[in-house]
Design an enzyme around this catalytic site. Structure first.
Site, PDB file in Angstrom:
ATOM      1  CG  ASN A   1      -1.685   1.254   1.410  1.00 52.80           C
ATOM      2  OD1 ASN A   1      -1.743   2.075   0.492  1.00 52.80           O
ATOM      3  ND2 ASN A   1      -2.304   1.425   2.575  1.00 52.80           N
TER       4      ASN A   1
ATOM      5  CE  LYS B   1       0.067   3.147   4.755  1.00 49.23           C
ATOM      6  NZ  LYS B   1       0.223   3.169   6.204  1.00 49.23           N
TER       7      LYS B   1
ATOM      8  CG  HIS C   1      -5.578   1.933   5.231  1.00 49.17           C
ATOM      9  ND1 HIS C   1      -5.088   2.868   6.120  1.00 49.17           N
ATOM     10  CD2 HIS C   1      -4.601   1.007   5.082  1.00 49.17           C
ATOM     11  CE1 HIS C   1      -3.855   2.515   6.476  1.00 49.17           C
ATOM     12  NE2 HIS C   1      -3.544   1.396   5.863  1.00 49.17           N
TER      13      HIS C   1
ATOM     14  CD  GLU D   1      -2.545   5.426   6.817  1.00 51.09           C
ATOM     15  OE1 GLU D   1      -2.564   5.472   5.576  1.00 51.09           O
ATOM     16  OE2 GLU D   1      -1.647   4.839   7.465  1.00 51.09           O
TER      17      GLU D   1
ATOM     18  CD  GLU E   1      -3.128  -2.522   7.251  1.00 48.75           C
ATOM     19  OE1 GLU E   1      -2.025  -2.776   6.755  1.00 48.75           O
ATOM     20  OE2 GLU E   1      -3.737  -1.469   7.040  1.00 48.75           O
TER      21      GLU E   1
ATOM     22  N   GLY F   1       2.964   2.050  10.767  1.00 46.76           N
ATOM     23  CA  GLY F   1       3.975   3.094  10.630  1.00 46.76           C
ATOM     24  C   GLY F   1       4.690   3.441  11.930  1.00 46.76           C
TER      25      GLY F   1
ATOM     26  CB  SER G   1       5.564  -2.139  11.921  1.00 51.57           C
ATOM     27  OG  SER G   1       5.180  -0.814  12.257  1.00 51.57           O
TER      28      SER G   1
HETATM   29  P1  13P Z   1       3.397   0.201   7.512  1.00 49.12           P
HETATM   30  O1  13P Z   1       3.823  -1.101   6.890  1.00 49.12           O
HETATM   31  O2  13P Z   1       4.153   1.378   7.008  1.00 49.12           O
HETATM   32  O3  13P Z   1       3.317   0.111   9.009  1.00 49.12           O
HETATM   33  O4  13P Z   1       1.879   0.450   7.002  1.00 49.12           O
HETATM   34  C1  13P Z   1       0.954  -0.560   7.122  1.00 49.12           C
HETATM   35  C2  13P Z   1      -0.253  -0.187   6.371  1.00 49.12           C
HETATM   36  O5  13P Z   1      -0.973   0.729   6.726  1.00 49.12           O
HETATM   37  C3  13P Z   1      -0.547  -0.937   5.144  1.00 49.12           C
HETATM   38  O6  13P Z   1      -1.836  -0.668   4.680  1.00 49.12           O
END
Ligand code: 13P
Length: 252
Positions: free
Chosen positions: A9, A11, A96, A98, A168, A174, A213
């Site tokens: 992903n 982003k 997601h 976010e 997740e 992150g 992560s």
């Molecule tokens: P990270 O791997 O950067 O922690 O992000 C995970 C994520 O949100 C994947 O959709």
């Protein structure tokens, strides 16, 4: 037998030219994945979807990061499932964390988006997960149960089998604070059991990913768990070298 799946992903990262460069350079990794029966996917921004798809190896799924639930209309800034279909996308991420946090994405809204994708023969990759506070209060399973019941309502068993679910935990995204393998297995197993309760005889075919992560040095441990079929990866999917390292780690 569920095939392993690694999805990046991106982003809000990469311009079209950067996406094209990645697509050109990932060919070797994609061949290796094909030989080892590992499925791959990338979710670039809307702006990069067509460029990426036109250059990416044929065995790489391409996902949007979001979709609107209506087919067309007065929805400024939105993109519909039929539009994604016409440009040959494979599916879209839905829900997601976010988007749940910054864009008021509710599980009930996710259900409408999942319906729109399925009606267009596209794959929904539905994300669920609890916040740090919910985790600390021991509410993880309650939160996820509701996200599953609201987001995955009104499907047929055959439709359920096409959906990919990503667990997740919000506190692990992150942050470098990845969930332990035990937590990932426990919650992915819980998700599978709950999907089975909702849609009997579907859950053995549903792929469930862990995200949060994930890095080349920890991905193999997750994939050794019975109920973890792959990973949804943010930061570590941005360079070809670490994406390829994860493909190799998955074949161990
Ligand atoms: P990270 O791997 O950067 O922690 O992000 C995970 C994520 O949100 C994947 O959709």
């Amino acid at each position: 037998m569920r095939r392993k799946l690694l999805v990046g992903n991106w982003k809000m990262n990469k311009t079209p030219s950067e996406a094209k460069q990645f697509a050109l350079e990932v060919v070797k990794g994609a061949l290796y994945a094909q030989d080892h029966e590992i499925d791959l996917g990338i979710a670039p921004t809307y702006l990069c979807l067509q460029t990426f798809k036109s250059v990416a190896p044929k065995n790489m799924l391409v996902f949007a990061q979001n979709v609107h639930f209506e087919d067309h209309g007065a929805f400024t800034g939105e993109v519909s499932a039929s539009m994604l279909k016409e440009i040959l996308m494979d599916g879209s991420l839905i829900g997601h964390s976010e988007r749940r946090t910054y864009d008021n994405e509710t599980s009930l809204k996710c259900a409408k988006k999942i319906r729109a994708l399925l009606n267009n023969d596209l794959i929904p990759l539905y994300c669920v997960g609890e916040t740090e506070q919910e985790f600390n209060e021991g509410k993880t399973k309650d939160v996820i149960r509701l996200q599953l019941e609201e987001g995955l309502k009104d499907l047929t068993v055959e439709e359920m089998k096409k959906i990919i679910i990503a667990y997740e935990p919000v506190w692990s995204i992150g942050t470098g604070k990845n969930a332990s393998e035990e937590i990932a297995e426990n919650i992915c197993g819980f998700i599978r059991d709950h999907v089975e309760k909702m849609y009997p005889s579907s859950s053995q075919e549903v792929r469930i990913l862990y995200g949060g992560s994930v890095k080349p040095n920890n991905i193999a441990g997750y994939l050794r768990q019975n109920n973890v079929d792959g990973a949804l990866v943010g930061g570590a999917s941005l360079t070809v070298s670490s994406f390829a390292e994860m493909i190799h780690a998955l074949s161990e």
